[in-house]
Motif scaffolding. Structure first.
Motif, PDB file in Angstrom:
ATOM      1  N   LYS A 122       0.837  -1.195   0.000  1.00  0.00           N
ATOM      2  CA  LYS A 122       0.000   0.000   0.000  1.00  0.00           C
ATOM      3  C   LYS A 122       0.876   1.251   0.000  1.00  0.00           C
ATOM      4  O   LYS A 122       2.024   1.225   0.431  1.00  0.00           O
ATOM      5  N   ASP A 124       0.577   4.316   2.014  1.00  0.00           N
ATOM      6  CA  ASP A 124      -0.155   4.878   3.142  1.00  0.00           C
ATOM      7  C   ASP A 124       0.041   6.388   3.174  1.00  0.00           C
ATOM      8  O   ASP A 124       1.173   6.872   3.036  1.00  0.00           O
ATOM      9  N   GLU A 126       0.130   8.428   5.520  1.00  0.00           N
ATOM     10  CA  GLU A 126       0.953   8.885   6.636  1.00  0.00           C
ATOM     11  C   GLU A 126       2.360   8.297   6.616  1.00  0.00           C
ATOM     12  O   GLU A 126       3.326   8.959   6.989  1.00  0.00           O
ATOM     13  N   GLU A 129       5.239   4.030   1.506  1.00  0.00           N
ATOM     14  CA  GLU A 129       5.156   2.673   0.971  1.00  0.00           C
ATOM     15  C   GLU A 129       5.304   1.656   2.110  1.00  0.00           C
ATOM     16  O   GLU A 129       6.325   1.621   2.804  1.00  0.00           O
ATOM     17  N   VAL A 130       4.279   0.836   2.284  1.00  0.00           N
ATOM     18  CA  VAL A 130       4.267  -0.118   3.390  1.00  0.00           C
ATOM     19  C   VAL A 130       3.597  -1.419   2.956  1.00  0.00           C
ATOM     20  O   VAL A 130       2.949  -1.497   1.910  1.00  0.00           O
ATOM     21  N   ILE A 132       0.686  -3.826   4.606  1.00  0.00           N
ATOM     22  CA  ILE A 132      -0.337  -3.760   5.648  1.00  0.00           C
ATOM     23  C   ILE A 132      -1.165  -5.041   5.642  1.00  0.00           C
ATOM     24  O   ILE A 132      -1.622  -5.494   4.590  1.00  0.00           O
ATOM     25  N   ARG A 134      -4.612  -6.474   7.390  1.00  0.00           N
ATOM     26  CA  ARG A 134      -5.793  -6.192   8.212  1.00  0.00           C
ATOM     27  C   ARG A 134      -5.931  -7.332   9.219  1.00  0.00           C
ATOM     28  O   ARG A 134      -6.087  -8.490   8.843  1.00  0.00           O
ATOM     29  N   GLU A 215      -4.579  -2.906  12.174  1.00  0.00           N
ATOM     30  CA  GLU A 215      -3.678  -3.138  11.044  1.00  0.00           C
ATOM     31  C   GLU A 215      -2.269  -3.423  11.553  1.00  0.00           C
ATOM     32  O   GLU A 215      -1.770  -2.715  12.428  1.00  0.00           O
ATOM     33  N   ILE A 217       1.466  -3.255  10.365  1.00  0.00           N
ATOM     34  CA  ILE A 217       2.156  -2.488   9.324  1.00  0.00           C
ATOM     35  C   ILE A 217       3.643  -2.828   9.320  1.00  0.00           C
ATOM     36  O   ILE A 217       4.276  -2.945  10.369  1.00  0.00           O
ATOM     37  N   ARG A 230      -1.503  -0.607  14.212  1.00  0.00           N
ATOM     38  CA  ARG A 230      -2.267   0.645  14.228  1.00  0.00           C
ATOM     39  C   ARG A 230      -3.744   0.330  14.461  1.00  0.00           C
ATOM     40  O   ARG A 230      -4.334  -0.478  13.751  1.00  0.00           O
ATOM     41  N   HIS A 238      -7.648   7.568  13.978  1.00  0.00           N
ATOM     42  CA  HIS A 238      -6.490   6.929  14.593  1.00  0.00           C
ATOM     43  C   HIS A 238      -6.584   7.010  16.111  1.00  0.00           C
ATOM     44  O   HIS A 238      -6.764   8.081  16.685  1.00  0.00           O
ATOM     45  N   THR A 241      -0.971   3.817  17.814  1.00  0.00           N
ATOM     46  CA  THR A 241      -0.053   2.972  17.053  1.00  0.00           C
ATOM     47  C   THR A 241       1.005   2.445  18.010  1.00  0.00           C
ATOM     48  O   THR A 241       1.589   3.208  18.782  1.00  0.00           O
TER      49      THR A 241
END
Length: 273
Positions: A122, A124, A126, A129-130, A132, A134, A215, A217, A230, A238, A241
């Motif tokens: 994804k 993201d 914030e 590039e990460v 994730i 669910r 999530e 991450i 998170r 939010h 985290t």
């Protein structure tokens, strides 16, 4: 006076979870208890209403002990025949069984396939590039996770709402005696989150801190903290985290194996963005 359980030789565990209630499991329970009283089995048997036993697709369900016999799709007629067979013949009713000891498979006609947790690539807003995944937002998953992370404690850091990141260096108390909320308190952090199911008429304050999205991450860039959990509320706000250090492989492996049911040697990744 309580029941003299020293006389009990058979226990019937009636699931009273939400799905079993919707499937009218209470009607079968009433018939079962009436039969036990009228046939004078009441003193030598014990009946227990349980919370969800995890087989909602086969509701209503019962468990009979000893023997670990699991029954599915109970009706009042089935209920009485099961009682008769166990108490008069000491035998299960095979055609109504979901499972018994020695079987390698369940006899469910409604088996649900649960897709395994997968990391997805994804971008993201914030974090950039990460990867994730669910994950699970129920109290059955979050409460043990909080105890593992905060009571020892693990070398993690916490970021509440949009506040600064605070490293955890001392043990914290994790209290889940409230009906809905877990409270984490200690030298560095005071955190209160709703992790149980909440009624629709709950206060807005509690609903606002109800964890509905979880999530895991995995940042693709190299930094001190490269993994995180998170938590958000239903509206996507939010809440907190929990950051994990790159060098803390022990905590990361625990999250993979216990929280995500994923082998550290076989991490499931979908690289399609």
């Amino acid at each position: 006076m309580g029941k003299n359980i020293s006389k009990v030789n058979t226990t019937f565990q009636f699931c009273d979870g939400g799905s079993c209630q919707k499937a009218k499991g209470e009607i079968a329970i009433r018939e079962a208890r009436a039969y036990l009283r009228n046939k004078k089995f009441w003193d030598t048997t014990h009946t227990i209403k349980t919370r969800c036993n995890g087989r909602c697709e086969d509701a209503p369900t019962w468990i009979v002990q000893p023997g670990n016999f699991w029954y599915k799709n109970l009706t009042p007629d089935k209920a009485v025949s099961i009682l008769k067979s166990h108490l008069e013949k000491d035998l299960p009713v095979e055609e109504y069984l979901l499972y018994k000891e020695g079987w390698s498979m369940l006899t469910s006609n409604n088996e649900k396939t649960v897709a395994p947790v997968v990391f997805n690539s994804k971008i993201d807003p914030e974090l950039g590039e990460v990867l994730i995944a669910r994950s699970f937002a129920s109290d059955q998953h979050l409460y043990p996770l909080f105890k593992y992370l905060f009571q020892e404690p693990r070398p993690i850091a916490i970021q509440q709402y949009d506040h600064k990141i605070i490293e955890i260096t001392s043990p914290h108390q994790v209290d889940y005696t409230d009906l809905y909320e877990v409270v984490i308190t200690g030298k560095e952090v005071d955190l209160q989150l709703a992790i149980a199911g909440i009624p629709k008429d709950i206060s807005e304050e509690i609903a606002d801190r109800k964890v509905s999205i979880a999530e895991v991450i995995w940042l693709k860039k190299t930094t001190i903290f490269t993994k995180a959990i998170r938590l958000k509320n239903k509206k996507g706000k939010h809440l907190v985290t929990l950051w994990i250090k790159e060098k803390d492989t022990s905590t990361w492996e625990h999250i993979l194996t216990v929280y995500l049911a994923m082998s550290p040697n076989n991490i499931r990744i979908n690289n399609e963005v």
